[in-house]
Design a protein around this motif. Structure first.
Motif, PDB file in Angstrom:
ATOM      1  N   UNK A 137       0.837  -1.199   0.000  1.00 18.89           N
ATOM      2  CA  UNK A 137       0.000   0.000   0.000  1.00 18.89           C
ATOM      3  C   UNK A 137       0.877   1.255   0.000  1.00 18.89           C
ATOM      4  N   UNK A 138       0.546   2.193  -0.902  1.00 13.30           N
ATOM      5  CA  UNK A 138       1.285   3.450  -0.922  1.00 13.30           C
ATOM      6  C   UNK A 138       1.690   3.882  -2.311  1.00 13.30           C
ATOM      7  N   UNK A 139       2.648   4.814  -2.371  1.00 14.69           N
ATOM      8  CA  UNK A 139       3.113   5.436  -3.615  1.00 14.69           C
ATOM      9  C   UNK A 139       4.487   4.885  -3.960  1.00 14.69           C
ATOM     10  N   UNK A 140       4.677   4.575  -5.254  1.00 16.30           N
ATOM     11  CA  UNK A 140       5.929   3.978  -5.706  1.00 16.30           C
ATOM     12  C   UNK A 140       6.476   4.750  -6.904  1.00 16.30           C
ATOM     13  N   UNK A 141       7.694   5.267  -6.756  1.00 16.14           N
ATOM     14  CA  UNK A 141       8.388   5.954  -7.845  1.00 16.14           C
ATOM     15  C   UNK A 141       8.921   4.884  -8.806  1.00 16.14           C
ATOM     16  N   UNK A 142       8.448   4.908 -10.042  1.00 24.58           N
ATOM     17  CA  UNK A 142       8.655   3.780 -10.953  1.00 24.58           C
ATOM     18  C   UNK A 142       9.361   4.213 -12.233  1.00 24.58           C
ATOM     19  N   UNK A 220       4.650  -7.925 -26.322  1.00 24.33           N
ATOM     20  CA  UNK A 220       5.549  -6.922 -25.744  1.00 24.33           C
ATOM     21  C   UNK A 220       5.782  -7.215 -24.270  1.00 24.33           C
ATOM     22  N   UNK A 221       7.022  -6.967 -23.827  1.00 24.55           N
ATOM     23  CA  UNK A 221       7.328  -7.003 -22.401  1.00 24.55           C
ATOM     24  C   UNK A 221       8.491  -6.062 -22.137  1.00 24.55           C
ATOM     25  N   UNK A 222       8.560  -5.571 -20.899  1.00 26.69           N
ATOM     26  CA  UNK A 222       9.669  -4.708 -20.498  1.00 26.69           C
ATOM     27  C   UNK A 222       9.846  -4.787 -18.990  1.00 26.69           C
ATOM     28  N   UNK A 223      11.077  -4.557 -18.507  1.00 28.36           N
ATOM     29  CA  UNK A 223      11.312  -4.575 -17.060  1.00 28.36           C
ATOM     30  C   UNK A 223      10.883  -3.257 -16.421  1.00 28.36           C
ATOM     31  N   UNK A 224      10.673  -3.296 -15.126  1.00 31.18           N
ATOM     32  CA  UNK A 224      10.435  -2.063 -14.372  1.00 31.18           C
ATOM     33  C   UNK A 224      10.995  -2.213 -12.969  1.00 31.18           C
ATOM     34  N   UNK A 225      11.286  -1.079 -12.367  1.00 31.38           N
ATOM     35  CA  UNK A 225      11.713  -1.047 -10.978  1.00 31.38           C
ATOM     36  C   UNK A 225      11.001   0.111 -10.289  1.00 31.38           C
ATOM     37  N   UNK A 226      10.511  -0.150  -9.081  1.00 32.80           N
ATOM     38  CA  UNK A 226       9.775   0.875  -8.336  1.00 32.80           C
ATOM     39  C   UNK A 226      10.320   0.951  -6.914  1.00 32.80           C
ATOM     40  N   UNK A 227      10.444   2.188  -6.413  1.00 34.98           N
ATOM     41  CA  UNK A 227      10.921   2.410  -5.066  1.00 34.98           C
ATOM     42  C   UNK A 227       9.869   3.187  -4.281  1.00 34.98           C
ATOM     43  N   UNK A 228       9.631   2.750  -3.065  1.00 29.27           N
ATOM     44  CA  UNK A 228       8.613   3.411  -2.250  1.00 29.27           C
ATOM     45  C   UNK A 228       9.010   4.869  -2.004  1.00 29.27           C
TER      46      UNK A 228
END
Length: 413
Positions: A137-142, A220-228
């Motif tokens: 739960x919350x906001x993620x910078x992605x 299609x596919x791509x990687x992602x990374x998210x930081x809280x």
């Protein structure tokens, strides 16, 4: 004996000529799975019911979203389920408890295999075997496709209750609409399906990082990374698209479905506030905005307010493109003209060439607010739809205030 033989032959003939028993799909909850890349399944749930005429009705679920499907054709053991507005359809063979076939988007030559099974009262799209180890739960910078030329930023907005997770990713060009899924141990799984989008997100989760893969259909596919990051915000959607130096006005001339050329210089738009929407009938964010604009015009009736949409379609022919425009107008009851600006592809580069006064077309939709003098006053890039929650409410308030302010102004010409 001769009579008995004749009667026997007649009875066999009658039985053989009678209609075969009609196969019907089981009423209740179903789970569908699209086959995407890496041997992954993209699940979504739907409900089958029957109306008073014994016709099939289907509702597709994505978190809070409920999509009512009423274009369904059944013939013997074959079924075609055409999703509302969008061209995508599900087509397959069925038994009472199973459907096997493909999800098809003809204009893009895309075919994705799927199966669907009757699940009785079970609605969960993802099975879980482990209790969640964190709460996302919350906001993620992605960042999607990090460290590449295709990299772009997003804002993850999620809510987790027990193992169930809902939310969306907002980007600078719109949102990924209603995502629904689970956290199974440290494994995050989210999906959505609406006839245009077929999205799957998978990620490994810690309390501070999500690292995973985004799948769109099986192409299609791509990687992602998210930081809280609870304070993270995307750039303002009014700062991304603007008029090139030397321009104050928007200028175009495109045909409507009756082949009438419509321009902002027409008498119908003189001394009026005009909303111009750059969109496509294939675009889910555009559908969200079209529903909003239709509702807005109904609730804010004003003879000095007009809306025009410019459709950039990937339909292969002009006739097909206009058919899709008519279908959208009928399904949403759109009261304003939707002009065909482009067909054959939805290239943003080619779209920008049609509107050279803009620095670029970054997103479908892009919405341009024009005052009574014909001057461009504000441009919104993308659309924060209902899946974004508070952001959608903020947009509606700001949009309404801006339009009311423009309506109160007097023309200086």
């Amino acid at each position: 004996m001769k009579k008995l033989g004749i009667l026997f032959i007649i009875s066999i003939f009658v039985i053989s000529c009678s209609e075969p028993k009609k196969i019907t799909l089981q009423k209740g909850n179903w789970l569908a799975k699209l086959q995407v890349q890496d041997n992954k399944d993209l699940p979504f749930s739907f409900l089958i019911d029957y109306n008073d005429q014994n016709e099939i009705e289907i509702q597709v679920f994505n978190a809070e979203e409920v999509i009512t499907v009423d274009e369904i054709v059944v013939k013997n053991d074959s079924i075609t389920i055409k999703m509302p507005v969008f061209e995508g359809y599900l087509k397959g063979k069925f038994t009472p408890h199973k459907i096997t076939g493909n999800f098809v988007k003809e204009s893009l030559d895309r075919v994705v295999p799927f199966t669907a099974i009757y699940t009785n009262n079970i609605l969960e799209r993802f099975a879980t075997t482990n209790s969640p180890i964190v709460n996302v739960t919350g906001i993620w910078e992605t960042v999607f496709s990090p460290n590449t030329n295709e990299s772009y930023i997003a804002k993850g907005i999620f809510k987790q209750v027990d193992a169930k997770v809902t939310g969306t990713f907002r980007t600078t060009t719109g949102d990924y609409r209603y995502l629904e899924g689970v956290l199974d141990g440290d494994s995050l799984k989210l999906s959505t399906f609406d006839g245009a989008h077929a999205f799957l997100f998978t990620a490994k989760a810690t309390d501070s990082v999500l690292e995973g893969t985004f799948y769109s259909g099986n192409h299609f596919k791509e990687p992602f990374i998210a930081k809280r990051n609870k304070s993270y915000e995307l750039p303002a959607d009014t700062s991304l698209t603007y008029l090139n130096e030397g321009y104050k006005k928007l200028d175009f001339s495109f045909p409507d479905e009756n082949n009438n050329l419509i321009s902002l210089t027409d008498a119908a738009y003189k001394n009026k506030v005009v909303i111009v929407q750059i969109m496509g009938t294939w675009c889910p964010n555009c559908l969200d905005e079209t529903k909003f604009l239709t509702e807005f015009l109904t609730e804010h009736k004003n003879k000095d307010l007009e809306i025009i949409s410019l459709a950039f379609e990937y339909a292969k022919t002009k006739e097909s493109a206009f058919n899709k425009i008519r279908r959208l107008k009928e399904k949403v009851n759109v009261p304003y003209p939707i002009l065909l600006a482009q067909y054959g592809n939805s290239s943003k580069q080619q779209a920008q060439q049609k509107l050279p006064m803009l620095n670029h077309i970054l997103s479908y939709p892009t919405t341009i607010l024009i005052d009574r003098n014909g001057d461009v006053r504000k441009i919104h890039t993308g659309f924060n739809g209902p899946a974004t929650g508070e952001k959608y409410k903020e947009f509606k308030t700001d949009f309404t205030n801006t339009i009311n302010r423009l309506l109160k102004e007097k023309s200086t010409k």
